[in-house]
Structure formats: structure tokens, C-alpha cells
Design a protein around this motif. Structure first.
Motif, PDB file in Angstrom:
ATOM      1  N   GLN A  22       0.809  -1.216   0.000  1.00 37.66           N
ATOM      2  CA  GLN A  22       0.000   0.000   0.000  1.00 37.66           C
ATOM      3  C   GLN A  22       0.844   1.268   0.000  1.00 37.66           C
ATOM      4  O   GLN A  22       0.300   2.356  -0.137  1.00 37.66           O
ATOM      5  CB  GLN A  22      -0.925   0.008   1.210  1.00 37.66           C
ATOM      6  CG  GLN A  22      -1.959  -1.078   1.186  1.00 37.66           C
ATOM      7  CD  GLN A  22      -2.814  -1.081   2.429  1.00 37.66           C
ATOM      8  OE1 GLN A  22      -2.677  -0.210   3.290  1.00 37.66           O
ATOM      9  NE2 GLN A  22      -3.696  -2.046   2.553  1.00 37.66           N
ATOM     10  N   ILE A  23       2.140   1.156   0.173  1.00 33.85           N
ATOM     11  CA  ILE A  23       2.993   2.336   0.221  1.00 33.85           C
ATOM     12  C   ILE A  23       3.401   2.688  -1.201  1.00 33.85           C
ATOM     13  O   ILE A  23       4.024   1.900  -1.899  1.00 33.85           O
ATOM     14  CB  ILE A  23       4.206   2.095   1.128  1.00 33.85           C
ATOM     15  CG1 ILE A  23       3.712   1.860   2.553  1.00 33.85           C
ATOM     16  CG2 ILE A  23       5.181   3.254   1.058  1.00 33.85           C
ATOM     17  CD1 ILE A  23       4.773   1.553   3.551  1.00 33.85           C
ATOM     18  N   THR A  24       3.049   3.894  -1.634  1.00 32.62           N
ATOM     19  CA  THR A  24       3.273   4.306  -3.018  1.00 32.62           C
ATOM     20  C   THR A  24       3.811   5.726  -3.066  1.00 32.62           C
ATOM     21  O   THR A  24       3.863   6.418  -2.059  1.00 32.62           O
ATOM     22  CB  THR A  24       1.960   4.250  -3.817  1.00 32.62           C
ATOM     23  OG1 THR A  24       1.020   5.147  -3.219  1.00 32.62           O
ATOM     24  CG2 THR A  24       1.383   2.850  -3.856  1.00 32.62           C
ATOM     25  N   GLY A  25       4.178   6.141  -4.268  1.00 34.20           N
ATOM     26  CA  GLY A  25       4.621   7.517  -4.478  1.00 34.20           C
ATOM     27  C   GLY A  25       6.113   7.679  -4.293  1.00 34.20           C
ATOM     28  O   GLY A  25       6.847   6.709  -4.129  1.00 34.20           O
ATOM     29  N   PRO A  26       6.564   8.917  -4.305  1.00 33.53           N
ATOM     30  CA  PRO A  26       7.986   9.193  -4.122  1.00 33.53           C
ATOM     31  C   PRO A  26       8.482   8.677  -2.766  1.00 33.53           C
ATOM     32  O   PRO A  26       7.737   8.662  -1.785  1.00 33.53           O
ATOM     33  CB  PRO A  26       8.072  10.722  -4.178  1.00 33.53           C
ATOM     34  CG  PRO A  26       6.826  11.161  -4.850  1.00 33.53           C
ATOM     35  CD  PRO A  26       5.799  10.134  -4.541  1.00 33.53           C
ATOM     36  N   ALA A  27       9.720   8.264  -2.723  1.00 32.15           N
ATOM     37  CA  ALA A  27      10.288   7.691  -1.503  1.00 32.15           C
ATOM     38  C   ALA A  27      10.242   8.660  -0.325  1.00 32.15           C
ATOM     39  O   ALA A  27      10.180   8.235   0.823  1.00 32.15           O
ATOM     40  CB  ALA A  27      11.730   7.239  -1.752  1.00 32.15           C
ATOM     41  N   ILE A  28      10.241   9.939  -0.599  1.00 28.87           N
ATOM     42  CA  ILE A  28      10.229  10.935   0.472  1.00 28.87           C
ATOM     43  C   ILE A  28       8.944  10.851   1.304  1.00 28.87           C
ATOM     44  O   ILE A  28       8.904  11.272   2.455  1.00 28.87           O
ATOM     45  CB  ILE A  28      10.439  12.357  -0.114  1.00 28.87           C
ATOM     46  CG1 ILE A  28      10.829  13.349   0.968  1.00 28.87           C
ATOM     47  CG2 ILE A  28       9.225  12.828  -0.861  1.00 28.87           C
ATOM     48  CD1 ILE A  28      11.270  14.689   0.429  1.00 28.87           C
ATOM     49  N   THR A  29       7.886  10.258   0.725  1.00 28.88           N
ATOM     50  CA  THR A  29       6.612  10.144   1.439  1.00 28.88           C
ATOM     51  C   THR A  29       6.370   8.759   2.035  1.00 28.88           C
ATOM     52  O   THR A  29       5.368   8.553   2.711  1.00 28.88           O
ATOM     53  CB  THR A  29       5.439  10.461   0.495  1.00 28.88           C
ATOM     54  OG1 THR A  29       5.379   9.455  -0.528  1.00 28.88           O
ATOM     55  CG2 THR A  29       5.567  11.828  -0.122  1.00 28.88           C
ATOM     56  N   HIS A  30       7.255   7.817   1.804  1.00 22.59           N
ATOM     57  CA  HIS A  30       7.019   6.440   2.242  1.00 22.59           C
ATOM     58  C   HIS A  30       6.897   6.307   3.757  1.00 22.59           C
ATOM     59  O   HIS A  30       6.035   5.592   4.247  1.00 22.59           O
ATOM     60  CB  HIS A  30       8.126   5.517   1.737  1.00 22.59           C
ATOM     61  CG  HIS A  30       8.021   5.223   0.276  1.00 22.59           C
ATOM     62  ND1 HIS A  30       8.854   4.340  -0.352  1.00 22.59           N
ATOM     63  CD2 HIS A  30       7.197   5.705  -0.701  1.00 22.59           C
ATOM     64  CE1 HIS A  30       8.541   4.269  -1.632  1.00 22.59           C
ATOM     65  NE2 HIS A  30       7.540   5.104  -1.862  1.00 22.59           N
ATOM     66  N   PHE A  31       7.746   6.964   4.504  1.00 19.72           N
ATOM     67  CA  PHE A  31       7.715   6.801   5.957  1.00 19.72           C
ATOM     68  C   PHE A  31       6.391   7.287   6.541  1.00 19.72           C
ATOM     69  O   PHE A  31       5.879   6.712   7.499  1.00 19.72           O
ATOM     70  CB  PHE A  31       8.885   7.520   6.629  1.00 19.72           C
ATOM     71  CG  PHE A  31       9.031   7.168   8.088  1.00 19.72           C
ATOM     72  CD1 PHE A  31       9.508   5.928   8.466  1.00 19.72           C
ATOM     73  CD2 PHE A  31       8.674   8.061   9.068  1.00 19.72           C
ATOM     74  CE1 PHE A  31       9.636   5.583   9.804  1.00 19.72           C
ATOM     75  CE2 PHE A  31       8.792   7.728  10.418  1.00 19.72           C
ATOM     76  CZ  PHE A  31       9.278   6.482  10.777  1.00 19.72           C
ATOM     77  N   LEU A  32       5.827   8.332   5.972  1.00 21.80           N
ATOM     78  CA  LEU A  32       4.551   8.848   6.464  1.00 21.80           C
ATOM     79  C   LEU A  32       3.395   7.898   6.179  1.00 21.80           C
ATOM     80  O   LEU A  32       2.342   8.007   6.801  1.00 21.80           O
ATOM     81  CB  LEU A  32       4.270  10.220   5.843  1.00 21.80           C
ATOM     82  CG  LEU A  32       5.278  11.315   6.196  1.00 21.80           C
ATOM     83  CD1 LEU A  32       4.967  12.581   5.415  1.00 21.80           C
ATOM     84  CD2 LEU A  32       5.290  11.584   7.680  1.00 21.80           C
ATOM     85  N   GLN A  33       3.579   6.963   5.244  1.00 21.49           N
ATOM     86  CA  GLN A  33       2.528   6.018   4.891  1.00 21.49           C
ATOM     87  C   GLN A  33       2.600   4.714   5.687  1.00 21.49           C
ATOM     88  O   GLN A  33       1.716   3.874   5.573  1.00 21.49           O
ATOM     89  CB  GLN A  33       2.610   5.687   3.400  1.00 21.49           C
ATOM     90  CG  GLN A  33       2.377   6.877   2.497  1.00 21.49           C
ATOM     91  CD  GLN A  33       2.570   6.515   1.046  1.00 21.49           C
ATOM     92  OE1 GLN A  33       2.025   5.521   0.577  1.00 21.49           O
ATOM     93  NE2 GLN A  33       3.353   7.305   0.335  1.00 21.49           N
ATOM     94  N   VAL A  34       3.637   4.538   6.469  1.00 22.93           N
ATOM     95  CA  VAL A  34       3.786   3.327   7.275  1.00 22.93           C
ATOM     96  C   VAL A  34       2.668   3.302   8.319  1.00 22.93           C
ATOM     97  O   VAL A  34       2.384   4.321   8.957  1.00 22.93           O
ATOM     98  CB  VAL A  34       5.173   3.296   7.954  1.00 22.93           C
ATOM     99  CG1 VAL A  34       5.295   2.133   8.917  1.00 22.93           C
ATOM    100  CG2 VAL A  34       6.267   3.224   6.901  1.00 22.93           C
ATOM    101  N   PRO A  35       1.994   2.149   8.491  1.00 23.61           N
ATOM    102  CA  PRO A  35       0.882   2.072   9.444  1.00 23.61           C
ATOM    103  C   PRO A  35       1.292   2.479  10.865  1.00 23.61           C
ATOM    104  O   PRO A  35       2.458   2.341  11.253  1.00 23.61           O
ATOM    105  CB  PRO A  35       0.476   0.598   9.400  1.00 23.61           C
ATOM    106  CG  PRO A  35       0.965   0.099   8.090  1.00 23.61           C
ATOM    107  CD  PRO A  35       2.200   0.883   7.786  1.00 23.61           C
TER     108      PRO A  35
END
Length: 134
Positions: A22-35
Motif C-alpha cells: 500500500q505504500i506508493t509515491g515518491p520515496a520521500i513520502t514512504h515513511f509517512l505512509q507506514v501504518p
């Protein structure tokens, strides 16, 4: 590892077994998408590693004089926490200093690469790999 992590994180996007892809988009936003909860686990692991490093390298505050806070132990070499499972640490102090200098310079270069990735993604919101494909 940070620079490689940017590229790998974007390359496996949508196909990773982690977090149901479910984690998508630029890598800079990945940590914010972590449950929720995972960030606390990550901080816990970092705190445990840093606590061990402090216990290895620094004099216990109760044993140090008040005018020398953060006093290093006499037998501690900064950065050497005794972790060398592959036996790569040289025995010769001069060779060790050379290896440490190389590692520091490699780390600095990697931080510049990661900073460049962060800046590029922050400017246009596109992933690093997207720039190579367009």
C-alpha cells in the motif's frame, strides 16, 4: 544505504509484501505512509542501539566529575563498538584510521546523494526513478 533505499523503495512499489503493497509515491513520502505503531517500533530499535553504544563508549555520569559531562572511556575509540562479525577490522592502528577515514568519506558522499534525492522529490513530487523513465 539511504541512496540505495530510495531506489529500491521506488522500484518495488506496489509489489512488495510489506504493508500489503500500500505504500506508493515518491520515496520521500514512504515513511509517512507506514501504518501506526511501526514508527514507535523503529524508534525503539534506534533507542536500543544508541543505548548500547553509549554504555560501551561513555563513562557513567555518576563516575565522571561534574565539569566533564560526556566523558569518553579511555579504551573507547569513537565509532568502534566491537561489532565486526566478518573480521574486517584491521589490527594495525594506522590501517584502522585509514579504513575509518574511507568509511567517513563514503558516508558523507552517500548523505549528499540522499540529500539530492530528497531535494529533487521535494521540488516536483516525482520519484527518482520516474525521472529516468521520462
Amino acid at each position: 544505504l539511504a541512496a540505495v533505499g530510495f531506489l529500491v523503495g521506488e522500484a518495488v512499489e506496489g509489489s512488495s509484501f510489506l504493508f500489503d503493497a500500500q505504500i506508493t509515491g515518491p520515496a520521500i513520502t514512504h515513511f509517512l505512509q507506514v501504518p501506526d505503531g511501526w514508527d514507535a517500533l523503529i524508534v525503539g530499535f534506534i533507542a536500543a542501539a544508541e543505548t548500547q553504544r553509549v554504555q560501551i563508549g561513555w563513562v557513567d555520569p555518576k563516575d565522571a566529575s561534574y565539569d566533564q559531562p560526556g566523558l569518553l572511556k579511555d579504551d573507547y575509540y569513537p565509532g568502534d563498538i566491537g561489532f565486526d562479525p566478518l573480521g574486517l577490522k584491521p589490527d594495525d592502528p594506522e590501517e584502522l584510521n585509514l579504513m575509518i577515514t574511507k568509511e567517513l568519506q563514503n558516508g558523507r558522499l552517500a548523505m549528499l546523494a540522499a540529500a539530492g534525492f530528497l531535494a529533487q522529490e521535494a521540488v516536483d513530487g516525482k520519484g527518482i526513478l520516474e525521472h529516468f523513465s521520462s
